[in-house]
Design a protein around this motif. Structure first.
Motif, PDB file in Angstrom:
ATOM      1  N   VAL A  92       0.866  -1.168   0.000  1.00 49.56           N
ATOM      2  CA  VAL A  92       0.000   0.000   0.000  1.00 49.56           C
ATOM      3  C   VAL A  92       0.905   1.220   0.000  1.00 49.56           C
ATOM      4  CG1 VAL A  92      -1.726   1.300   1.303  1.00 49.56           C
ATOM      5  CG2 VAL A  92      -1.831  -1.205   1.229  1.00 49.56           C
ATOM      6  N   ARG A  98       3.320  -2.241   4.349  1.00 51.61           N
ATOM      7  CA  ARG A  98       1.923  -2.638   4.554  1.00 51.61           C
ATOM      8  C   ARG A  98       1.438  -3.301   3.282  1.00 51.61           C
ATOM      9  NH1 ARG A  98      -3.045  -3.783   5.035  1.00 51.61           N
ATOM     10  NH2 ARG A  98      -4.373  -2.786   6.605  1.00 51.61           N
ATOM     11  N   GLU A  99       1.077  -4.573   3.379  1.00 51.60           N
ATOM     12  CA  GLU A  99       0.649  -5.317   2.205  1.00 51.60           C
ATOM     13  C   GLU A  99      -0.810  -4.978   1.866  1.00 51.60           C
ATOM     14  OE1 GLU A  99       3.020  -6.952   0.876  1.00 51.60           O
ATOM     15  OE2 GLU A  99       1.976  -7.834  -0.823  1.00 51.60           O
ATOM     16  N   ASN A 100      -1.127  -5.004   0.599  1.00 45.21           N
ATOM     17  CA  ASN A 100      -2.506  -4.823   0.143  1.00 45.21           C
ATOM     18  C   ASN A 100      -3.108  -6.197  -0.118  1.00 45.21           C
ATOM     19  OD1 ASN A 100      -4.919  -4.207  -1.014  1.00 45.21           O
ATOM     20  ND2 ASN A 100      -4.067  -2.943  -2.665  1.00 45.21           N
ATOM     21  N   PRO A 101      -3.953  -6.686   0.814  1.00 43.55           N
ATOM     22  CA  PRO A 101      -4.467  -8.052   0.659  1.00 43.55           C
ATOM     23  C   PRO A 101      -5.488  -8.194  -0.477  1.00 43.55           C
ATOM     24  CG  PRO A 101      -5.482  -6.998   2.554  1.00 43.55           C
ATOM     25  CD  PRO A 101      -4.456  -6.061   2.049  1.00 43.55           C
ATOM     26  N   GLY A 119       4.046 -15.469   1.295  1.00 40.31           N
ATOM     27  CA  GLY A 119       4.750 -15.231   2.554  1.00 40.31           C
ATOM     28  C   GLY A 119       4.848 -13.790   2.962  1.00 40.31           C
ATOM     29  N   ASN A 120       4.150 -12.889   2.285  1.00 41.31           N
ATOM     30  CA  ASN A 120       4.196 -11.476   2.661  1.00 41.31           C
ATOM     31  C   ASN A 120       3.090 -11.175   3.656  1.00 41.31           C
ATOM     32  OD1 ASN A 120       6.395 -10.645   1.073  1.00 41.31           O
ATOM     33  ND2 ASN A 120       5.083 -10.656  -0.746  1.00 41.31           N
ATOM     34  N   ALA A 121       3.492 -10.850   4.880  1.00 38.82           N
ATOM     35  CA  ALA A 121       2.535 -10.599   5.946  1.00 38.82           C
ATOM     36  C   ALA A 121       1.848  -9.258   5.742  1.00 38.82           C
ATOM     37  CB  ALA A 121       3.236 -10.642   7.299  1.00 38.82           C
ATOM     38  N   LEU A 122       0.751  -9.073   6.493  1.00 39.39           N
ATOM     39  CA  LEU A 122       0.001  -7.821   6.389  1.00 39.39           C
ATOM     40  C   LEU A 122       0.927  -6.622   6.655  1.00 39.39           C
ATOM     41  CD1 LEU A 122      -2.871  -6.747   5.892  1.00 39.39           C
ATOM     42  CD2 LEU A 122      -3.207  -6.765   8.375  1.00 39.39           C
ATOM     43  N   LYS A 123       1.789  -6.755   7.640  1.00 35.10           N
ATOM     44  CA  LYS A 123       2.839  -5.765   7.896  1.00 35.10           C
ATOM     45  C   LYS A 123       4.125  -6.533   8.139  1.00 35.10           C
ATOM     46  CE  LYS A 123      -0.040  -2.279  10.173  1.00 35.10           C
ATOM     47  NZ  LYS A 123      -0.250  -1.525  11.427  1.00 35.10           N
ATOM     48  N   PRO A 160      -6.411  -1.140   2.836  1.00 38.74           N
ATOM     49  CA  PRO A 160      -7.441  -2.189   2.770  1.00 38.74           C
ATOM     50  C   PRO A 160      -7.141  -3.283   3.774  1.00 38.74           C
ATOM     51  CG  PRO A 160      -5.974  -2.287   0.868  1.00 38.74           C
ATOM     52  CD  PRO A 160      -5.601  -1.066   1.606  1.00 38.74           C
ATOM     53  N   PRO A 216      -7.951  -7.285   5.254  1.00 40.73           N
ATOM     54  CA  PRO A 216      -8.407  -8.600   4.770  1.00 40.73           C
ATOM     55  C   PRO A 216      -9.785  -8.941   5.337  1.00 40.73           C
ATOM     56  CG  PRO A 216      -6.757  -8.855   6.501  1.00 40.73           C
ATOM     57  CD  PRO A 216      -6.829  -7.403   6.223  1.00 40.73           C
ATOM     58  N   THR A 255     -10.875 -13.323   1.852  1.00 36.98           N
ATOM     59  CA  THR A 255      -9.590 -12.933   1.248  1.00 36.98           C
ATOM     60  C   THR A 255      -8.607 -14.078   1.359  1.00 36.98           C
ATOM     61  OG1 THR A 255      -9.966 -10.624   1.894  1.00 36.98           O
ATOM     62  CG2 THR A 255      -7.720 -11.275   1.288  1.00 36.98           C
ATOM     63  N   TRP A 296      -5.220 -11.639  10.851  1.00 35.23           N
ATOM     64  CA  TRP A 296      -3.934 -11.329  10.222  1.00 35.23           C
ATOM     65  C   TRP A 296      -4.026 -11.723   8.750  1.00 35.23           C
ATOM     66  CZ3 TRP A 296      -0.366  -8.155  11.182  1.00 35.23           C
ATOM     67  CH2 TRP A 296       0.954  -8.263  10.706  1.00 35.23           C
ATOM     68  N   TYR A 297      -2.957 -11.516   8.058  1.00 30.86           N
ATOM     69  CA  TYR A 297      -2.895 -11.853   6.635  1.00 30.86           C
ATOM     70  C   TYR A 297      -1.460 -12.209   6.275  1.00 30.86           C
ATOM     71  CZ  TYR A 297      -2.476 -11.190   1.622  1.00 30.86           C
ATOM     72  OH  TYR A 297      -2.183 -11.361   0.293  1.00 30.86           O
ATOM     73  N   ARG A 298      -1.347 -13.188   5.413  1.00 31.24           N
ATOM     74  CA  ARG A 298      -0.049 -13.475   4.797  1.00 31.24           C
ATOM     75  C   ARG A 298      -0.347 -14.091   3.444  1.00 31.24           C
ATOM     76  NH1 ARG A 298       2.425 -15.725   8.685  1.00 31.24           N
ATOM     77  NH2 ARG A 298       3.815 -14.019   9.239  1.00 31.24           N
ATOM     78  N   SER A 299       0.293 -13.603   2.429  1.00 27.93           N
ATOM     79  CA  SER A 299       0.014 -14.100   1.078  1.00 27.93           C
ATOM     80  C   SER A 299       0.341 -15.588   0.971  1.00 27.93           C
ATOM     81  CB  SER A 299       0.817 -13.294   0.047  1.00 27.93           C
ATOM     82  OG  SER A 299       2.196 -13.342   0.332  1.00 27.93           O
ATOM     83  N   THR A 335       1.616 -19.141  -0.009  1.00 28.53           N
ATOM     84  CA  THR A 335       2.826 -19.712  -0.582  1.00 28.53           C
ATOM     85  C   THR A 335       2.447 -20.686  -1.695  1.00 28.53           C
ATOM     86  OG1 THR A 335       2.844 -21.547   0.983  1.00 28.53           O
ATOM     87  CG2 THR A 335       3.964 -19.507   1.657  1.00 28.53           C
TER      88      THR A 335
END
Lengths: 424, 125
Positions: free
Chosen positions: A258, A352-355, A363-367, B28, B30, B34, B112-115, B117
């Motif tokens: 973001v 800050r990742e854009n989900p 593996g990219n966390a929200l922050k 934004p 999650p 999502t 929480w969020y993590r893309s 794998t």
């Protein structure tokens, strides 16, 4: 009145090498053997005289006149003919300038200098051109002409006696037949025109000084940067603006951040070892070059080219003070510099990742915290200042701070450094 | 301070002003649907289950969540949130299914969020 000592300085091969150094005080005529061919075209003419012709005798309380006849080729180029003499018991040499009268340079060692001091008076001649360069010599400091100063009772019976020296007011220095003007500053063209450990100063005169015109230096520099950090981890920034973001697991960050406003921040750069050479071009100005090697602090990551550790720069330094290198102690300075260097500037920031956006990397966390590297360079210009301390004639130490602007990938780099220098 | 001396602080100030003028968009967040979202919900046996959404399939009347379930047994949503931030959290079930309607009808929280794998993506049928 003593008959002047006559030195016929000649490079002509036709002159006879006649030894006529009779012990007839005040009437010594020295014929000079022709000089040997000088293999070095630009070296001073070296004039030789047989051993027996290098000595004369004179009495006390008399001036010692000196007359020099130069060959035409030397006379045309000669600007000053200097007589250097040293009395018996004196530690230092005194310099007089012979006056040009007609075609002849003449002068005298003052009677008051001779006074009643017996012993050997030593002297030699140096001829200088307009630039101060020595173009001919008669004898030398190591092997001078000698005049034995003796009491009247040791002279021949028919020689004149002198009760005291003439009143200097009757014969001021510099006039024909009178003692020569003393020379305080000897003009020179290079250090070889000076003697007694003196060097040729920037003003063209021989001087005894602590100054060393050349120096080599060794130092360590640590770079810091002021970098912009908004949007630096976006893919476009990493592809086009010299940015690289590395996650804590060592992988390059390729997520979808973001875009937020992040204020500029400080970054750390490489540590460099620097080797320098500097030359004084004026009393208070020097120019120099510096070569550096970054041995620590470059970005090492897969698919990212390694930093080019070599750096180089040209600098011009202004030293504050009248003659800052002429004495020991503090030497503050300011300088301008330009050159080439890669600066890998690293700073830490939270991404800050854009989900909601498509993801290209797992593996990219929200922050998450990443290290943002900015490869600034390759060119730079800058300015700075510092202070050196000369703690001996040869050695000095310095501390300085440079402010550099890199281009085309720009960053403001602050580069403090410390170093030592050896004067040559 | 003369004009000559003022350029550096003006440069730094201009950078700050330039940055401050950029609008700061709302980040934004999650949601349950999502992919990559960690969520915790109170199950039928009153325990808190920690799960991660792999994918969501819209069935029209409901949405089916494809999830991984973790071995953790948090006692609160706060503890679940801390557990969700661990990248090495052990997995209990690599693939399970949950009804969005049921989860939303229960007490739940997106933590929480993590893309995803490559391994997690491979679990999705």
């Amino acid at each position: 009145m003593a008959i002047p000592l006559m030195l016929a300085l000649s490079c002509l091969a036709a002159l006879a090498s006649t030894a006529m150094a009779a012990e007839d005080e005040g009437r010594t005529r020295m014929a000079v053997a022709p000089s040997e061919p000088d293999p070095f075209a630009n070296a001073p003419s070296v004039l030789h005289a047989p051993e027996l012709e290098r000595r004369a005798i004179a009495g006390i309380l008399r001036p010692v006149p000196i007359v020099v006849d130069l060959p035409i080729d030397l006379a045309r180029r000669a600007r000053r003919v200097l007589l250097h003499y040293r009395l018996w018991g004196e530690p230092d040499w005194t310099t007089l300038e012979l006056r040009l009268i007609g075609m002849r340079h003449s002068g005298a060692i003052p009677c008051l200098e001779i006074s009643t001091i017996t012993g050997k008076l030593r002297y030699y001649i140096r001829v200088h051109d307009d630039d101060g360069m020595v173009i001919a010599t008669g004898a030398s400091r190591a092997s001078p002409y000698e005049v034995a100063i003796r009491h009247d009772k040791e002279l021949s019976a028919h020689s004149a006696r002198a009760a005291r020296c003439p009143d200097p007011a009757d014969c001021p220095r510099g006039l024909p037949g009178c003692p020569s003007e003393a020379v305080v500053a000897v003009a020179c063209h290079s250090d070889s025109d000076c003697e007694g450990g003196m060097t040729c100063g920037f003003e063209g005169y021989c001087e005894a000084t602590e100054r060393r015109a050349h120096s080599i230096s060794l130092g360590v520099e640590q770079a810091f940067g002021v970098v912009l950090r908004s949007g630096v981890c976006h893919i476009s920034a990493q592809e086009q603006r010299g940015e690289t973001c590395i996650r804590e697991d060592g992988e390059q960050y390729l997520g979808t951040p973001v875009l937020t406003s992040v204020p500029p921040g400080f970054a750390t750069g490489p540590t460099r070892l620097q080797l320098g050479y500097e030359r004084l071009v004026l009393l208070d100005t020097s120019v120099g070059v510096r070569l550096g090697w970054a041995f620590r602090g470059g970005l090492e990551a897969a698919r990212v080219p390694a930093i080019v550790p070599i750096s180089g720069g040209i600098r011009v330094t202004h030293w504050f003070g009248t003659d800052p290198h002429g004495a020991l102690g503090l030497r503050p300075y300011a300088m301008a510099i330009g050159g080439f260097a890669m600066h890998d500037l690293a700073s830490s920031l939270i991404v800050r990742e854009n989900p909601r956006a498509p993801q290209f990397q797992g593996g990219n966390a929200l922050k998450q915290r990443v290290t943002a590297w900015r490869r600034a360079g390759d060119g730079f210009v800058g300015f700075g200042g510092g202070v050196a301390y000369g703690f001996s004639r040869a050695w000095s130490a310095s501390i300085e701070l440079c402010v550099l602007e890199s281009f085309p990938i720009n960053a403001l780099v602050l580069a403090p450094s410390v170093g030592v220098a050896l004067g040559l | 301070m003369s004009r000559r001396d003022a350029w550096l602080p003006l440069l730094i100030a201009s950078m700050a002003i330039g940055c401050a003028s950029d609008p700061d968009p709302a980040a934004p967040e999650p949601e349950l649907t999502t992919a990559g979202a960690y969520f915790a919900w109170v199950t039928e046996d009153a325990s808190i289950s920690l799960m991660k959404t792999l994918s969501a399939l819209d069935l029209g009347t409901d949405t089916l969540l494809f999830c991984s379930t973790y071995q953790a047994q948090p006692r609160s949503f706060a503890e679940a949130g801390e557990l969700a931030r661990r990248p090495d959290l052990p997995v209990a079930l690599e693939l399970t299914f949950a009804s969005l309607a049921i989860v939303e009808s229960s007490e739940h929280q997106v933590l929480w969020y993590r893309s995803l794998t490559d391994e997690e993506i491979a679990r999705i049928p």
